[in-house]
Design an enzyme around this catalytic site. Structure first.
Site, short mmCIF file in Angstrom:
data_model
loop_
_atom_site.label_atom_id
_atom_site.label_comp_id
_atom_site.label_asym_id
_atom_site.label_seq_id
_atom_site.Cartn_x
_atom_site.Cartn_y
_atom_site.Cartn_z
N CYS A 179 0.80 -1.24 0.00
CA CYS A 179 0.00 0.00 0.00
C CYS A 179 0.83 1.28 0.00
O CYS A 179 0.58 2.16 -0.84
CB CYS A 179 -0.99 0.03 1.15
SG CYS A 179 -1.23 -1.49 2.02
N ARG B 145 7.25 -10.54 6.04
CA ARG B 145 6.67 -10.26 7.35
C ARG B 145 7.35 -11.15 8.36
O ARG B 145 7.40 -12.37 8.19
CB ARG B 145 5.16 -10.55 7.32
CG ARG B 145 4.47 -9.65 6.32
CD ARG B 145 3.01 -9.93 6.21
NE ARG B 145 2.43 -9.00 5.24
CZ ARG B 145 1.16 -9.02 4.83
NH1 ARG B 145 0.35 -9.93 5.33
NH2 ARG B 145 0.72 -8.16 3.95
N GLN C 172 1.17 -11.48 -2.47
CA GLN C 172 -0.27 -11.31 -2.61
C GLN C 172 -0.66 -11.00 -4.05
O GLN C 172 0.11 -10.39 -4.77
CB GLN C 172 -0.74 -10.12 -1.75
CG GLN C 172 -0.70 -10.39 -0.27
CD GLN C 172 -1.17 -9.18 0.51
OE1 GLN C 172 -0.82 -8.05 0.20
NE2 GLN C 172 -1.97 -9.43 1.53
N ASP D 215 -2.21 -8.62 -5.15
CA ASP D 215 -2.62 -7.38 -4.50
C ASP D 215 -3.03 -6.31 -5.51
O ASP D 215 -2.56 -6.31 -6.65
CB ASP D 215 -1.40 -6.85 -3.71
CG ASP D 215 -1.80 -5.96 -2.56
OD1 ASP D 215 -3.01 -5.83 -2.30
OD2 ASP D 215 -0.90 -5.39 -1.91
N HIS E 265 -4.64 -1.93 -5.40
CA HIS E 265 -5.20 -0.79 -4.70
C HIS E 265 -5.99 0.04 -5.69
O HIS E 265 -5.46 0.42 -6.73
CB HIS E 265 -4.09 0.03 -4.04
CG HIS E 265 -3.44 -0.71 -2.92
ND1 HIS E 265 -2.32 -1.47 -3.10
CD2 HIS E 265 -3.82 -0.87 -1.62
CE1 HIS E 265 -2.01 -2.06 -1.96
NE2 HIS E 265 -2.90 -1.71 -1.04
N LYS F 241 -14.70 -3.65 5.97
CA LYS F 241 -14.06 -4.59 5.05
C LYS F 241 -14.94 -5.81 4.80
O LYS F 241 -15.85 -6.11 5.58
CB LYS F 241 -12.70 -5.03 5.59
CG LYS F 241 -12.78 -5.73 6.93
CD LYS F 241 -11.45 -6.32 7.33
CE LYS F 241 -11.61 -7.07 8.65
NZ LYS F 241 -10.49 -7.92 8.99
N HIS G 294 -8.19 -1.60 -0.71
CA HIS G 294 -7.10 -2.59 -0.71
C HIS G 294 -7.78 -3.92 -1.00
O HIS G 294 -8.73 -4.27 -0.32
CB HIS G 294 -6.45 -2.75 0.66
CG HIS G 294 -5.97 -1.49 1.30
ND1 HIS G 294 -4.64 -1.23 1.51
CD2 HIS G 294 -6.64 -0.42 1.80
CE1 HIS G 294 -4.50 -0.07 2.13
NE2 HIS G 294 -5.71 0.45 2.32
ZN LIG Z 1 -3.04 -2.46 0.85
#
Ligand SMILES: [Zn+2]
Ligand SMILES: [Zn+2]
Length: 629
Positions: free
Chosen positions: A333, A362, A380, A382, A384, A463, A509
């Site tokens: 992000c 992580r 991910q 991922d 945005h 979410k 996200h």
């Molecule tokens: Zn994010």
């Protein structure tokens, strides 16, 4: 007073009547079988008083698969376990024993280490207690009394629990065992028809590695013997499908302490990875996402601005330099928001959808790592989405549509959960009414059933969590779709609106598969290693019957590869029977046996699962093409 029953009829009761009184008022049989009350949707011990106007539901021994009914049964079984252990092991100290998904555990501090073999003896004592029968009584006492009582019994963990417990202190007693416990519990042990101790593990007191290590005994209990048998069968099947075992057998990946929680992907595992990556790229393109690439390491300053430095630092890998500290990114992000903020943006550019499947790191505690499903190296799928307020609903709808498409592709049943404003929310109630409403209408518009998790949203926005049910009926948290009205502003994102003034965009996200690592781990178990044709690392194995057929077999494999399939040749180093068997163990979708009678006009094709046919190479390739898409 009156309470409302599930059929909307009212039941008149004396003031102060308990759940059990309500059951008795309906009938003695119901009172005997009652295990728990749901009052206004919340579980409540049968012994506790009801309130005027409450809607109640009485759960009984017939609600054998209701999660709450199973919880109370298993919680009571955990107390029986503690009673048994205290009788068999004088000097043992008891800690905590809650019900969990699929069972229960109890943590003990044993004077001598407990061996796995001793579980049988403890289970026998538990069954003896069941045969004898137990009744639970509940009492409310003062904090001081409770403390004095557990001090006298030499139970230091309970004393500590009394100190930190909020609200009314309650005790539950059965047989010669009294536990500090909020309940609820069964009336007596009769409903526990089957109990089984399933394993041992180490667990730190209060999950803290600086505190003493305790011994955790796991078990499970059911309302019938058949339910236990079914459960054990499913466990056995899950053990056979364990991705850590199957993944190594199929030569897909391995893990090494040289880099904990970071898989080494072997060529065959990489085939699966790349198929998923192709899927992600193709579908992102179809759905209007832009692929971006942002740096892997960033100055501490960025993490301070994003808020990660405060909230997430202990999970970040830091790289100190002479006069600066960098961190490897644990999420994309802040990078995507820095990219957005790097230019003057206009409302005409919105919605802007940035996608990136970058490796994230992580620093998860070593003890929590688990195969591919809990890793330190996370990739991910991922993205945005930067959008304006009035675009939120459509964009959430688009994410839900995308998610439903993906889960369908893998024959997984999806479960959606909407989480709403938490206590520590940022922003006004009015704002949350709007954002929660937008998520809700997107879910409704897509016709999706969802569970509501009131109060479980992130502090920056509501979410939707995506869960999938695999073939064994296990639920896995996969992706998440989160609306964020806070980070974009903190990271300097803005755009010029149609009204010629500056606005901060909302950011969605979203990761739909979750991470590639975890998703592949789940896929291995879901399919038991027998991947559908399009994902199978080797799709076709051509087996020459003898040395003489080697050349012909290679020609067939080469042609299949030219068609875009993944074919290899199982050289004639062993008997044909052995090689067919090993292709089956590798769960290869198709095996072509190539001998004297075969030619490209007539191939002997064996399909995984038993089908056999004789067909030309051209027909075979045409059939495969329908499976590959
Ligand atoms: Zn994010
Ligand atoms: Zn308890």
């Amino acid at each position: 007073m009156n309470v409302v029953l599930p059929d909307n009829s009212e039941l008149e009761l004396a003031g102060g009547a308990t759940g059990l009184d309500a059951a008795r008022a309906i009938g003695p049989k119901l009172a005997e079988q009652a295990v728990l009350i749901r009052a206004n949707g919340a579980v409540q011990d049968l012994r506790r008083p009801l309130e005027d106007g409450q809607s109640i539901q009485i759960l009984t021994t017939r609600d054998t698969s209701d999660p709450d009914a199973l919880y109370v049964l298993r919680h009571s079984a955990a107390h029986l376990l503690a009673e048994a252990v205290r009788r068999l092991y004088p000097g043992v100290k008891v800690a905590i024993g809650p019900p969990i998904e699929n069972g229960f555990y109890y943590d003990f501090d044993f004077p001598e280490p407990l061996r796995e073999e001793e579980l049988e003896r403890i289970e026998a004592e538990l069954n003896r207690e069941l045969k004898e029968g137990r009744e639970w009584t509940r009492e409310e006492i003062s904090r001081d009394e409770a403390k004095a009582r557990f001090e006298q019994e030499g139970e230091p963990y309970k004393v500590e629990l009394v100190d930190t417990a909020d609200g009314q202190i309650t005790l539950y007693t059965q047989g010669d065992f009294t536990d500090l416990c909020r309940g609820p519990h069964l009336q007596n042990s009769k409903p526990i028809k089957a109990v089984k101790l399933t394993g041992l593990a180490g667990a730190y007191w209060r999950g803290d590695s600086d505190k003493p290590q305790l011994t955790r005994i796991y078990g499970t209990a059911f309302y019938s013997k058949e339910d236990l048998a079914k459960h054990l069968e499913r466990l056995e099947e899950a053990r056979k499908r364990d991705h850590r075992k199957v993944g190594v057998e199929l030569d897909l990946f391995h893990l090494d302490d040289i880099s904990p929680g970071s898989p080494f992907w072997h060529p065959k595992g990489m085939v699966i990875w790349n198929e998923l990556e192709d899927l992600r790229r193709r579908e992102n393109r179809n759905r209007g996402y832009d692929e971006v690439k942002t740096p892997l390491i960033y100055d501490q300053k960025l993490w301070e601005r994003s808020g990660h430095w405060d909230k997430y630092r202990e999970h970040m890998f830091l790289i100190p330099e002479k006069d600066r500290v960098f961190s490897i990114k644990p999420m994309n992000c802040p990078g995507h928001m820095s990219l957005f903020a790097s230019q003057q943006r206009s409302y005409r550019e919105l919605p802007l959808r940035y996608a990136e499947a970058a490796p994230l790191h992580r620093n998860e505690l070593a003890g929590t790592l688990h195969g591919l499903t809990r890793v330190r190296h996370v990739t991910q799928d991922d993205a945005h989405i930067f959008c304006s307020r009035d675009q939120i609903e459509d964009e959430i709808f688009g994410c839900l549509d995308y998610a439903a498409f993906l889960y369908d592709l893998f024959d997984m049943e999806a479960v959606f959960e909407l989480s709403t404003r938490p206590e520590n929310m940022l922003g006004t109630d009015e704002e949350w009414d709007f954002t929660e409403g937008a998520l809700q209408s997107a879910l409704d518009r897509r016709g999706l059933d969802y569970h509501l998790n009131a109060g479980d949203g992130a502090f920056y926005g509501p979410k939707i969590d995506l869960h999938m049910k695999d073939v064994l009926g296990r639920s896995w948290q996969m992706g998440t779709i989160q609306l964020d009205s806070q980070q974009p502003g903190r990271l300097g994102c803005s755009y010029m609106g149609a009204d010629n003034s500056e606005h901060v965009p909302y950011v969605i996200h979203r990761a739909l598969l979750g991470s590639f690592e975890r998703f592949i781990g789940i896929l291995i178990e879901h399919y038991g290693g027998a991947f559908p044709f399009w994902l199978a690392p080797v799709q076709i194995r051509v087996l020459p019957v003898g040395e003489a057929h080697t050349e012909g077999a290679h020609a067939v494999a080469a042609k299949l590869n030219q068609h875009g399939f993944r074919a290899d040749v199982g050289e004639a180093t062993e008997t044909i029977g052995k090689r067919i068997r090993s292709a089956e163990l590798e769960k290869i979708p198709f095996v072509v046996v190539y001998g004297d009678r075969e030619s490209e006009d007539s191939l002997a094709v064996r399909e995984r699962g038993g089908g056999q046919s004789q067909e030309s190479l051209a027909d075979f390739a045409a059939r495969l093409a329908t499976l590959a898409s």
